[in-house]
Motif scaffolding. Structure first.
Motif, mmCIF file in Angstrom:
data_model
loop_
_atom_site.group_PDB
_atom_site.id
_atom_site.type_symbol
_atom_site.label_atom_id
_atom_site.label_comp_id
_atom_site.label_asym_id
_atom_site.label_seq_id
_atom_site.Cartn_x
_atom_site.Cartn_y
_atom_site.Cartn_z
ATOM 1 N N ARG A 92 0.881 -1.170 0.000
ATOM 2 C CA ARG A 92 0.000 0.000 0.000
ATOM 3 C C ARG A 92 0.913 1.212 0.000
ATOM 4 O O ARG A 92 1.900 1.258 0.747
ATOM 5 C CB ARG A 92 -0.894 0.034 1.243
ATOM 6 N N TRP A 93 0.582 2.199 -0.829
ATOM 7 C CA TRP A 93 1.310 3.464 -0.865
ATOM 8 C C TRP A 93 0.325 4.572 -0.527
ATOM 9 O O TRP A 93 -0.805 4.561 -1.012
ATOM 10 C CB TRP A 93 1.926 3.699 -2.251
ATOM 11 N N GLN A 94 0.790 5.520 0.283
ATOM 12 C CA GLN A 94 -0.107 6.576 0.751
ATOM 13 C C GLN A 94 0.647 7.895 0.829
ATOM 14 O O GLN A 94 1.776 7.946 1.317
ATOM 15 C CB GLN A 94 -0.645 6.189 2.121
ATOM 16 N N TYR A 95 -0.015 8.946 0.366
ATOM 17 C CA TYR A 95 0.521 10.309 0.394
ATOM 18 C C TYR A 95 -0.445 11.164 1.202
ATOM 19 O O TYR A 95 -1.583 11.355 0.787
ATOM 20 C CB TYR A 95 0.677 10.864 -1.027
ATOM 21 N N ASP A 96 -0.007 11.634 2.370
ATOM 22 C CA ASP A 96 -0.822 12.497 3.214
ATOM 23 C C ASP A 96 -0.312 13.922 3.101
ATOM 24 O O ASP A 96 0.900 14.160 3.170
ATOM 25 C CB ASP A 96 -0.751 12.026 4.671
ATOM 26 N N ILE A 97 -1.242 14.848 2.934
ATOM 27 C CA ILE A 97 -0.902 16.252 2.722
ATOM 28 C C ILE A 97 -1.590 17.077 3.804
ATOM 29 O O ILE A 97 -2.815 17.075 3.901
ATOM 30 C CB ILE A 97 -1.357 16.715 1.324
ATOM 31 N N GLU A 98 -0.788 17.765 4.597
ATOM 32 C CA GLU A 98 -1.326 18.588 5.683
ATOM 33 C C GLU A 98 -1.014 20.046 5.395
ATOM 34 O O GLU A 98 0.154 20.462 5.439
ATOM 35 C CB GLU A 98 -0.703 18.166 7.013
ATOM 36 N N PRO A 99 -2.053 20.845 5.093
ATOM 37 C CA PRO A 99 -1.821 22.265 4.827
ATOM 38 C C PRO A 99 -1.246 22.962 6.055
ATOM 39 O O PRO A 99 -1.534 22.582 7.194
ATOM 40 C CB PRO A 99 -3.229 22.802 4.520
ATOM 41 N N GLY A 100 -0.420 23.956 5.800
ATOM 42 C CA GLY A 100 0.174 24.747 6.881
ATOM 43 C C GLY A 100 0.452 26.149 6.397
ATOM 44 O O GLY A 100 0.143 26.501 5.257
ATOM 45 N N ALA A 101 1.046 26.939 7.252
ATOM 46 C CA ALA A 101 1.388 28.314 6.896
ATOM 47 C C ALA A 101 2.459 28.305 5.805
ATOM 48 O O ALA A 101 3.525 27.722 5.990
ATOM 49 C CB ALA A 101 1.894 29.062 8.121
ATOM 50 N N GLY A 102 2.158 28.883 4.668
ATOM 51 C CA GLY A 102 3.135 29.003 3.594
ATOM 52 C C GLY A 102 3.375 27.732 2.802
ATOM 53 O O GLY A 102 4.340 27.644 2.065
ATOM 54 N N GLY A 103 2.527 26.735 2.960
ATOM 55 C CA GLY A 103 2.708 25.502 2.196
ATOM 56 C C GLY A 103 2.019 24.330 2.846
ATOM 57 O O GLY A 103 0.906 24.455 3.356
#
Length: 152
Positions: A92-103
């Motif tokens: 299984r491959w997983q990409y988690d993206i957590e928004p933050g200040a400036g990116g």
């Protein structure tokens, strides 16, 4: 779900939307990933959606192999897929993206799902004896390439 067998994260000075577009795009990932060289959406699919399947092409040195993957998550904060080879679970491959200040923060994780009896066969096919260590190195390289692509 158990802990990933390999994982790393990187801070990216780009929007979460831009990063998601990169990780969910087969040609984009082919230019960033260490072993994945491309893919084709199957069954009429034209992009990332839960249930969509794709055939992935992979290369390591002179060795080449293909897998079939099914997208399990296709949301703004996560793209993930289950990989099979010859109908057997591989990973299984997983990409988690957590928004933050400036990116955002991008985390790439993988879980090795191969049955123990299948391990020697995959070593012959891929040339990789220690898949966990190799995946860790691959993830680190891939994340740096994704960061560079997203920030350019």
């Amino acid at each position: 779900m158990t802990e990933p067998t390999a994982q790393a994260c990187v801070e990216v000075s780009a929007s979460a939307e831009r990063v998601y577009a990169l990780v969910s795009d087969l040609p984009g990932m082919a230019s960033a990933a260490e072993e994945f060289t491309g893919g084709t959406w199957l069954d009429g699919a034209s992009g990332a959606a839960v249930g969509a399947r794709f055939r992935g092409s992979n290369r390591r040195g002179w060795r080449r192999w293909s897998t079939t993957s099914t997208v399990t998550d296709a949301a703004p904060n996560r793209f993930a897929f289950e990989v099979k080879s010859f109908g057997l679970p591989v990973s299984r491959w997983q990409y988690d993206i957590e928004p933050g200040a400036g990116g955002c923060t991008l985390t790439e994780s993988t879980w090795d799902r191969r049955p123990s009896w299948y391990l020697p066969i995959t070593v012959l096919g891929t040339g990789v004896r220690d898949r966990v260590a190799q995946n860790q190195r691959n993830i680190e390289v891939t994340l740096e390439r994704l960061k560079a692509a997203a920030e350019s």
